[in-house]
Design a protein around this motif. Structure first.
Motif, PDB file in Angstrom:
ATOM      1  N   ARG A   1       0.008 -12.449  15.214  1.00  0.00           N
ATOM      2  CA  ARG A   1       0.585 -11.925  13.980  1.00  0.00           C
ATOM      3  C   ARG A   1       1.383 -13.067  13.722  1.00  0.00           C
ATOM      4  N   TRP A   2       1.240 -14.082  12.727  1.00  0.00           N
ATOM      5  CA  TRP A   2       2.300 -14.577  12.003  1.00  0.00           C
ATOM      6  C   TRP A   2       3.450 -13.973  11.541  1.00  0.00           C
ATOM      7  N   ARG A   3       4.626 -14.201  11.561  1.00  0.00           N
ATOM      8  CA  ARG A   3       5.826 -14.216  10.769  1.00  0.00           C
ATOM      9  C   ARG A   3       6.155 -14.338   9.228  1.00  0.00           C
ATOM     10  N   SER A   4       6.175 -13.303   8.245  1.00  0.00           N
ATOM     11  CA  SER A   4       5.889 -13.538   6.968  1.00  0.00           C
ATOM     12  C   SER A   4       6.466 -14.362   5.938  1.00  0.00           C
ATOM     13  N   TRP A   5       6.961 -15.871   5.644  1.00  0.00           N
ATOM     14  CA  TRP A   5       8.300 -16.438   5.272  1.00  0.00           C
ATOM     15  C   TRP A   5       7.642 -16.476   3.739  1.00  0.00           C
ATOM     16  N   LEU A   6       6.186 -17.131   3.445  1.00  0.00           N
ATOM     17  CA  LEU A   6       6.334 -17.528   2.658  1.00  0.00           C
ATOM     18  C   LEU A   6       5.503 -16.493   1.481  1.00  0.00           C
ATOM     19  N   VAL A   7       5.250 -15.341   1.375  1.00  0.00           N
ATOM     20  CA  VAL A   7       5.224 -14.710   0.371  1.00  0.00           C
ATOM     21  C   VAL A   7       6.555 -13.970  -0.337  1.00  0.00           C
TER      22      VAL A   7
ATOM     23  N   PHE B   1       2.625  -5.952  -1.595  1.00  0.00           N
ATOM     24  CA  PHE B   1       2.326  -5.011  -1.414  1.00  0.00           C
ATOM     25  C   PHE B   1       0.721  -5.884  -0.525  1.00  0.00           C
ATOM     26  N   ILE B   2      -0.081  -6.761  -0.781  1.00  0.00           N
ATOM     27  CA  ILE B   2      -0.967  -7.308  -0.041  1.00  0.00           C
ATOM     28  C   ILE B   2      -0.859  -8.584   0.145  1.00  0.00           C
ATOM     29  N   GLY B   3      -0.142  -9.532   0.047  1.00  0.00           N
ATOM     30  CA  GLY B   3      -0.092 -10.936   0.852  1.00  0.00           C
ATOM     31  C   GLY B   3       0.982 -11.357   2.090  1.00  0.00           C
TER      32      GLY B   3
ATOM     33  N   GLN C   1      -1.553 -11.823   9.066  1.00  0.00           N
ATOM     34  CA  GLN C   1      -3.066 -11.728  10.313  1.00  0.00           C
ATOM     35  C   GLN C   1      -3.391 -13.307   9.859  1.00  0.00           C
ATOM     36  N   PHE C   2      -3.646 -13.886   8.413  1.00  0.00           N
ATOM     37  CA  PHE C   2      -4.421 -15.877   8.355  1.00  0.00           C
ATOM     38  C   PHE C   2      -2.921 -16.510   8.902  1.00  0.00           C
ATOM     39  N   GLY C   3      -1.783 -16.167   7.898  1.00  0.00           N
ATOM     40  CA  GLY C   3      -0.728 -17.941   8.665  1.00  0.00           C
ATOM     41  C   GLY C   3      -0.675 -18.001   7.193  1.00  0.00           C
ATOM     42  N   PHE C   4       0.433 -19.081   6.620  1.00  0.00           N
ATOM     43  CA  PHE C   4       1.323 -18.881   5.727  1.00  0.00           C
ATOM     44  C   PHE C   4       0.140 -19.990   5.087  1.00  0.00           C
ATOM     45  N   VAL C   5      -0.609 -21.359   5.916  1.00  0.00           N
ATOM     46  CA  VAL C   5      -0.684 -21.995   5.305  1.00  0.00           C
ATOM     47  C   VAL C   5      -2.273 -22.220   4.879  1.00  0.00           C
TER      48      VAL C   5
ATOM     49  N   ARG D   1     -13.809 -14.319  10.508  1.00  0.00           N
ATOM     50  CA  ARG D   1     -13.004 -14.638  12.450  1.00  0.00           C
ATOM     51  C   ARG D   1     -13.946 -14.653  13.472  1.00  0.00           C
ATOM     52  N   PRO D   2     -13.812 -15.046  14.713  1.00  0.00           N
ATOM     53  CA  PRO D   2     -15.023 -15.048  15.431  1.00  0.00           C
ATOM     54  C   PRO D   2     -15.348 -13.160  15.561  1.00  0.00           C
ATOM     55  N   GLN D   3     -16.551 -12.943  16.738  1.00  0.00           N
ATOM     56  CA  GLN D   3     -17.562 -11.793  16.605  1.00  0.00           C
ATOM     57  C   GLN D   3     -17.649 -12.244  17.876  1.00  0.00           C
ATOM     58  N   PHE D   4     -17.549 -11.069  18.583  1.00  0.00           N
ATOM     59  CA  PHE D   4     -18.270 -10.596  19.850  1.00  0.00           C
ATOM     60  C   PHE D   4     -19.701 -10.773  19.956  1.00  0.00           C
ATOM     61  N   GLY D   5     -19.647 -11.683  21.103  1.00  0.00           N
ATOM     62  CA  GLY D   5     -21.077 -11.978  21.577  1.00  0.00           C
ATOM     63  C   GLY D   5     -21.050 -11.960  23.214  1.00  0.00           C
ATOM     64  N   TRP D   6     -22.517 -11.412  23.345  1.00  0.00           N
ATOM     65  CA  TRP D   6     -23.256 -11.205  24.860  1.00  0.00           C
ATOM     66  C   TRP D   6     -23.233 -12.538  25.394  1.00  0.00           C
ATOM     67  N   MET D   7     -23.084 -13.419  26.102  1.00  0.00           N
ATOM     68  CA  MET D   7     -23.680 -13.876  27.330  1.00  0.00           C
ATOM     69  C   MET D   7     -24.632 -14.684  27.762  1.00  0.00           C
ATOM     70  N   GLY D   8     -25.313 -13.160  28.164  1.00  0.00           N
ATOM     71  CA  GLY D   8     -26.032 -12.363  28.928  1.00  0.00           C
ATOM     72  C   GLY D   8     -26.365 -12.941  30.070  1.00  0.00           C
ATOM     73  N   ARG D   9     -25.448 -12.547  31.560  1.00  0.00           N
ATOM     74  CA  ARG D   9     -26.049 -12.830  31.930  1.00  0.00           C
ATOM     75  C   ARG D   9     -25.385 -11.077  32.783  1.00  0.00           C
ATOM     76  N   HIS D  10     -25.898 -10.827  33.512  1.00  0.00           N
ATOM     77  CA  HIS D  10     -25.893  -9.807  34.173  1.00  0.00           C
ATOM     78  C   HIS D  10     -25.414  -9.784  35.184  1.00  0.00           C
TER      79      HIS D  10
END
Length: 326
Positions: free
Chosen positions: A36-42, A140-142, A148-152, A251-260
């Motif tokens: 989580r980024w600190r909100s300063w841009l808004v 409210f939204i910014g 969550q995503f940063g000021f850039v 965002r990256p999602q969860f995946g299964w590497m396939g090795r049990h």
């Protein structure tokens, strides 16, 4: 004078837990700690917008100008007092002051080569009420999005969405003076929708989140069909932010590497899905094409209404109570 306003909201219920399985067994992935980024841009945007409005009122200087619409409002503020309510019911400056400060006007953008107005109009507001509504919506939204995503990324979405709203407004509104941050705010709202879509699998209450956003969008676009509201800026900003959300907020999602033979914690990795790459490419191409076509048409002096004879109904629907030509 075309004014803009937006009342926007947020959604919640994002879950980081993902179920993975193999060999007839499954386990729940541990919830990952999200940066989580600190909100300063808004807050900076809010302070800058308030400062610009104070500058508007200083330049306006109502007491020093005769006005046939009546006397200035709140004269105890001296040169910062507001125009008569008959002229500006939102407690703000005159249209000529807004035009002087950089409001969006087709003739000045195209014929006088003042393209900078496509950006400066985002920072201007018609009045105290207009400013208050937009800044509360931004907070409210910014702040949530910036945390969550940063000021850039949020800064890029805010500015490009405001710019996209200005371009569409200029193409379809040629006889109005338009100001306000609502195009940029609708861009943030649009990015929330595309972020939900492209990150669908990590939301725990997807249907509720989707319905919440769609309801807010519908209400705000419905408000936009009232007279003196620049709904084209809303629509252009929303479309720009919606496409940018696919490009910048995946965002990256969860995946299964396939090795049990590995432990459960090592069998989980985060990665982007194929559909996210598809969204990214399509959205980027549409953004480039949209801005290219829009800017070429604008600076060639084309009237967007010649290519869309029904589009004016998206901005204002005439009724027995008001006329859209007023």
């Amino acid at each position: 004078m075309a004014t803009v306003d937006a009342e926007t909201g947020g959604v919640g219920g994002k879950g980081r837990g993902g179920r993975v399985g193999g060999g007839g067994a499954y386990y729940e992935a541990e919830e990952l700690e999200e940066r989580r980024w600190r909100s300063w841009l808004v807050p900076v945007i809010v302070v800058a917008s308030v400062a610009v409005f104070v500058g508007e009122m200083y330049v306006n200087n109502c007491p020093d100008h005769f006005n046939s619409a009546g006397s200035c409002v709140a004269r105890f503020l001296h040169r910062f007092s507001f125009q008569p309510l008959r002229e500006n019911p939102l407690l703000g400056p005159s249209a000529s002051t807004l035009e002087k400060m950089g409001a969006l006007e087709w003739n000045k953008v195209v014929n006088q080569h003042q393209g900078w107005r496509l950006i400066t109009c985002i920072w201007l507001h018609v009045g105290v009420i207009h400013l208050l509504v937009n800044m509360l919506s931004l907070i409210f939204i910014g702040i949530r999005l910036e945390q969550q995503f940063g000021f850039v990324r949020i800064g890029i979405i805010y500015l490009l969405s405001g710019f996209g709203g200005s371009v569409l407004s200029s193409l379809l509104l040629r006889n109005s003076v338009s100001v306000g941050a609502s195009g940029a705010l609708f861009g943030l709202l649009g990015s929330m929708l595309s972020e939900l879509i492209t990150n669908w699998s990590i939301y725990s209450n997807r249907a509720a989140a989707l319905l919440s956003i769609l309801f807010i969008i519908a209400i705000n676009l419905a408000i936009g069909i009232l007279p003196h509201v620049d709904n084209f800026a809303h629509i252009g900003g929303f479309a720009t932010g919606f496409l940018l959300g696919f490009v910048l907020l995946a965002r990256p999602q969860f995946g299964w590497m396939g090795r049990h033979d590995l432990t459960p914690s090592s069998q989980v990795r985060s990665k982007y899905k194929a559909y996210q790459y598809v969204f990214w490419v399509v959205a980027l191409l549409l953004l480039i094409a949209g801005f290219t076509v829009g800017l070429v048409m604008l600076f060639k002096g084309k009237n967007g209404n010649d290519h869309c004879h029904w589009c004016h109904y998206l901005n204002c629907v005439p009724t027995s109570s008001w006329s859209c030509d007023t």
